[in-house]
Design an enzyme around this catalytic site. Structure first.
Site, PDB file in Angstrom:
ATOM      1  N   ARG A  46       0.857  -1.183   0.000  1.00 27.73           N
ATOM      2  CA  ARG A  46       0.000   0.000   0.000  1.00 27.73           C
ATOM      3  C   ARG A  46       0.889   1.227   0.000  1.00 27.73           C
ATOM      4  O   ARG A  46       2.103   1.125   0.128  1.00 27.73           O
ATOM      5  CB  ARG A  46      -1.034  -0.019   1.146  1.00 27.73           C
ATOM      6  CG  ARG A  46      -0.646  -0.672   2.421  1.00 27.73           C
ATOM      7  CD  ARG A  46       0.479  -0.012   3.142  1.00 27.73           C
ATOM      8  NE  ARG A  46       0.252   1.405   3.339  1.00 27.73           N
ATOM      9  CZ  ARG A  46       1.188   2.297   3.584  1.00 27.73           C
ATOM     10  NH1 ARG A  46       2.475   1.942   3.645  1.00 27.73           N
ATOM     11  NH2 ARG A  46       0.917   3.567   3.765  1.00 27.73           N
ATOM     12  N   GLY A  47       0.236   2.422  -0.118  1.00 28.16           N
ATOM     13  CA  GLY A  47       1.025   3.645  -0.265  1.00 28.16           C
ATOM     14  C   GLY A  47       1.117   3.937  -1.763  1.00 28.16           C
ATOM     15  O   GLY A  47       1.430   3.035  -2.559  1.00 28.16           O
ATOM     16  N   ALA A  48       0.838   5.200  -2.143  1.00 32.59           N
ATOM     17  CA  ALA A  48       0.683   5.534  -3.559  1.00 32.59           C
ATOM     18  C   ALA A  48       1.867   5.117  -4.447  1.00 32.59           C
ATOM     19  O   ALA A  48       1.691   4.389  -5.441  1.00 32.59           O
ATOM     20  CB  ALA A  48       0.367   7.013  -3.695  1.00 32.59           C
ATOM     21  N   GLN A 194      -1.813   2.248   9.936  1.00 32.28           N
ATOM     22  CA  GLN A 194      -0.540   2.368   9.204  1.00 32.28           C
ATOM     23  C   GLN A 194       0.484   3.136  10.028  1.00 32.28           C
ATOM     24  O   GLN A 194       1.685   2.981   9.838  1.00 32.28           O
ATOM     25  CB  GLN A 194      -0.752   3.087   7.856  1.00 32.28           C
ATOM     26  CG  GLN A 194      -1.509   2.283   6.826  1.00 32.28           C
ATOM     27  CD  GLN A 194      -2.982   2.609   6.857  1.00 32.28           C
ATOM     28  OE1 GLN A 194      -3.524   2.988   7.876  1.00 32.28           O
ATOM     29  NE2 GLN A 194      -3.643   2.454   5.728  1.00 32.28           N
ATOM     30  N   ASP A 235      -1.858  10.846  -1.980  1.00 31.76           N
ATOM     31  CA  ASP A 235      -2.284   9.841  -2.966  1.00 31.76           C
ATOM     32  C   ASP A 235      -2.626  10.474  -4.301  1.00 31.76           C
ATOM     33  O   ASP A 235      -2.602   9.806  -5.334  1.00 31.76           O
ATOM     34  CB  ASP A 235      -3.492   9.074  -2.435  1.00 31.76           C
ATOM     35  CG  ASP A 235      -3.033   8.128  -1.347  1.00 31.76           C
ATOM     36  OD1 ASP A 235      -2.909   8.581  -0.193  1.00 31.76           O
ATOM     37  OD2 ASP A 235      -2.745   6.961  -1.673  1.00 31.76           O
ATOM     38  N   LYS A 246      -4.526   9.909   3.245  1.00 30.92           N
ATOM     39  CA  LYS A 246      -5.194   9.037   4.209  1.00 30.92           C
ATOM     40  C   LYS A 246      -6.231   9.774   5.045  1.00 30.92           C
ATOM     41  O   LYS A 246      -5.979  10.893   5.495  1.00 30.92           O
ATOM     42  CB  LYS A 246      -4.122   8.397   5.101  1.00 30.92           C
ATOM     43  CG  LYS A 246      -4.599   7.495   6.207  1.00 30.92           C
ATOM     44  CD  LYS A 246      -5.515   6.382   5.764  1.00 30.92           C
ATOM     45  CE  LYS A 246      -4.988   5.536   4.634  1.00 30.92           C
ATOM     46  NZ  LYS A 246      -6.039   4.641   4.051  1.00 30.92           N
TER      47      LYS A 246
HETATM   48  O1  MRU Z   1      -4.446   3.148   2.364  1.00 33.03           O
HETATM   49  P1  MRU Z   1      -2.972   3.383   2.204  1.00 33.03           P
HETATM   50  O2  MRU Z   1      -2.169   2.798   3.315  1.00 33.03           O
HETATM   51  O3  MRU Z   1      -2.491   2.972   0.836  1.00 33.03           O
HETATM   52  O4  MRU Z   1      -2.823   4.956   2.291  1.00 33.03           O
HETATM   53  C1  MRU Z   1      -1.544   5.493   2.142  1.00 33.03           C
HETATM   54  C2  MRU Z   1      -1.504   6.953   2.307  1.00 33.03           C
HETATM   55  O5  MRU Z   1      -2.503   7.632   2.440  1.00 33.03           O
HETATM   56  C3  MRU Z   1      -0.145   7.595   2.173  1.00 33.03           C
HETATM   57  O6  MRU Z   1      -0.043   8.700   2.997  1.00 33.03           O
HETATM   58  C4  MRU Z   1       0.072   8.012   0.714  1.00 33.03           C
HETATM   59  O7  MRU Z   1      -0.164   6.945  -0.143  1.00 33.03           O
HETATM   60  C5  MRU Z   1       1.408   8.566   0.490  1.00 33.03           C
HETATM   61  S1  MRU Z   1       2.599   7.319   0.520  1.00 33.03           S
HETATM   62  C6  MRU Z   1       4.123   7.921   0.153  1.00 33.03           C
END
Ligand code: MRU
Length: 344
Positions: A46-48, A194, A235, A246
Site C-alpha cells: 500500500r502507499g501511492a 498504518q 495519494d 489518508k
Molecule cells: O491506504 P494506504 O495505506 O495505501 O494509504 C496510504 C496513504 O494515504 C499515504 O499517505 C500516501 O499513499 C502517500 S505514501 C508515500
C-alpha cells in the site's frame, strides 16, 4: 538492513507483506498478476508510489504469463490485466501512472519478445527511479526543517509506502542525515493503523526518535506545544493544490492551521493529477469490518452501519508547501505547480 518494499527478482515480484507488520517481517513472492492485484486490494502492499510500481510489475508479470505470439494478442491481454490491476484501488493516481507507462512501452515495441523485455526493464527502472526521486525530494524538503524540530506525520508515507526511503519520512530521514536532531510524532491512523504498525516500525527500525499517539491526541499535542511542523504524503494532488491523502489528514491540517503549525505535503510528480477537478476524484470506501473491530476483536455491535472512507481531501488553504523532487511549491499552487512541471 534497508527495507525494500517491492522488488523484481527472477521473473517474479517480491514484496514485504505489510499486513503482518509489525510482528513479522515476511516476504511474499508472486508470479501471477492476479496475485499482485489481490495484494494491492488487501493492503499487502500500500502507499501511492508503492502501488504504482507494483502495478507496473503486475503488468510485467502479465506479459510473461501470456502465451500470445502476435503483438495484438499480447496487447489485448495486457489491456485486460491493466483493467484488473487498475480497479483494485481508485484514489491513488500513481497506480494509473504506473500502468499507463507500461502500456505505452508495450505499444511502442514491435514484436512480442520486445514487449516482454521492454516492459520488465521499464518496471525495474521505475522501481530504481522511485528511490532516487524520494532522495531528491528528501533533500529539497530538509531545508524546511530545523534542528530540534518535532515533526508530526500521519499514516505511513515511508519506505514501506514507496520502493524505499519514503516521501514524508524520506524528508525526515534527509533532515536527520543533514545533521539536524529531529523527533517524530506518529499518529496511530485508524482504522488499519498504518501509523502504529508501519511508521512506528520503520522509524524504530532506523533508529529515529518516534512517539506514537492516538489519532484523537492531535489537538492535545499541538495545543501543548509538542509539535513544530507536520509532513504527510499524498495519494493524489490536483493542479489547484487540493491534496488527497489518508483519512484524517484533513483533521490534522485543520488543527495545524488553528495552532499556526506549518503543514507540508511531500509527493513525487507521479502523484499529481493535472486533469481532474475535486468532483472527479473517487474516494475509496473500504469494508465495515476495518471499523467494527481491531484485528480479530469486535469492538462494535453487530449490524451497525459504518462509513469508512480511506482518504480525504485537504484544501490548498491549509497547506504551507508541497515538496517534490523538482522543488517546493508554495501558494498560490496553480502557478507554482505549473512551474514544477515546466522544470521537468
Ligand atoms: O491506504 P494506504 O495505506 O495505501 O494509504 C496510504 C496513504 O494515504 C499515504 O499517505 C500516501 O499513499 C502517500 S505514501 C508515500
Amino acid at each position: 538492513m534497508v527495507l525494500r518494499t517491492v522488488e523484481w527478482k527472477d521473473n517474479s515480484v517480491v514484496m514485504i507483506d505489510q499486513t503482518k507488520l509489525p510482528n513479522t517481517l515476511e516476504y511474499v513472492t508472486y508470479t501471477d498478476y492476479n496475485q499482485v492485484a489481490d495484494a494491492i486490494r488487501n493492503l499487502v502492499v500500500r502507499g501511492a508510489p508503492a502501488i504504482g510500481v507494483s502495478g507496473a510489475f503486475g503488468l510485467a508479470l502479465a506479459a510473461l504469463q501470456s502465451d500470445a505470439t502476435e503483438k495484438d494478442e499480447l496487447i489485448s491481454f495486457l489491456e485486460n490485466s491493466k483493467k484488473i490491476l487498475f480497479e483494485t484501488r481508485p484514489t491513488a493516481v500513481n497506480l494509473a501512472w504506473g500502468l499507463n507507462k507500461i502500456m505505452q512501452v508495450a505499444n511502442q515495441a514491435i514484436t512480442v519478445d520486445e514487449i516482454r523485455t521492454n516492459v520488465v526493464e521499464t518496471a525495474k527502472k521505475m522501481a530504481e527511479e522511485d528511490i532516487q526521486i524520494n532522495m531528491a525530494m528528501g533533500k529539497n524538503g530538509s531545508e524546511l526543517f530545523d534542528d530540534n524540530d518535532t515533526i508530526m506525520t500521519h499514516c505511513n508515507a515511508g519506505a514501506l509506502a514507496t520502493v524505499g526511503y519514503g516521501t514524508a519520512l524520506g524528508v525526515i530521514r534527509a533532515t536527520k542525515d543533514s545533521g539536524k536532531n529531529v523527533k517524530v510524532i506518529a499518529t496511530e491512523t485508524r482504522p488499519v493503523q498504518q501509523g502504529s504498525r508501519l511508521t512506528a516500525f520503520e522509524l524504530k527500525h532506523d533508529g529515529i526518535n518516534v512517539s506514537l499517539i492516538p489519532d484523537t491526541a492531535v489537538g492535545y499535542t499541538m495545543a501543548n506545544g509538542l509539535v513544530n511542523k507536520v509532513v504527510v504524503g499524498a495519494d493524489r494532488i490536483l493542479r489547484t493544490g487540493h491534496v488527497y491523502n489518508k483519512i484524517g489528514t484533513y483533521q490534522v491540517a485543520t488543527m495545524a492551521k488553528q495552532h499556526n503549525i506549518p503543514f507540508y505535503v511531500a509527493a513525487p510528480l507521479s502523484t499529481f493529477d493535472l486533469e481532474s477537478r475535486p468532483e472527479d476524484v473517487i474516494i475509496e470506501q473500504r469494508k465495515a469490518s476495518e471499523v467494527t473491530g481491531i484485528g480479530d476483536k469486535r469492538t462494535a455491535p453487530d449490524g451497525i452501519d459504518v462509513i469508512n472512507p480511506a482518504f480525504d481531501m485537504t484544501p490548498p488553504g491549509l497547506i504551507s508547501g508541497i515538496i517534490t523532487e523538482n522543488g517546493i511549491a508554495k501558494p498560490p499552487y496553480e502557478e507554482s505547480i505549473k512551474k514544477l512541471f515546466k522544470a521537468n
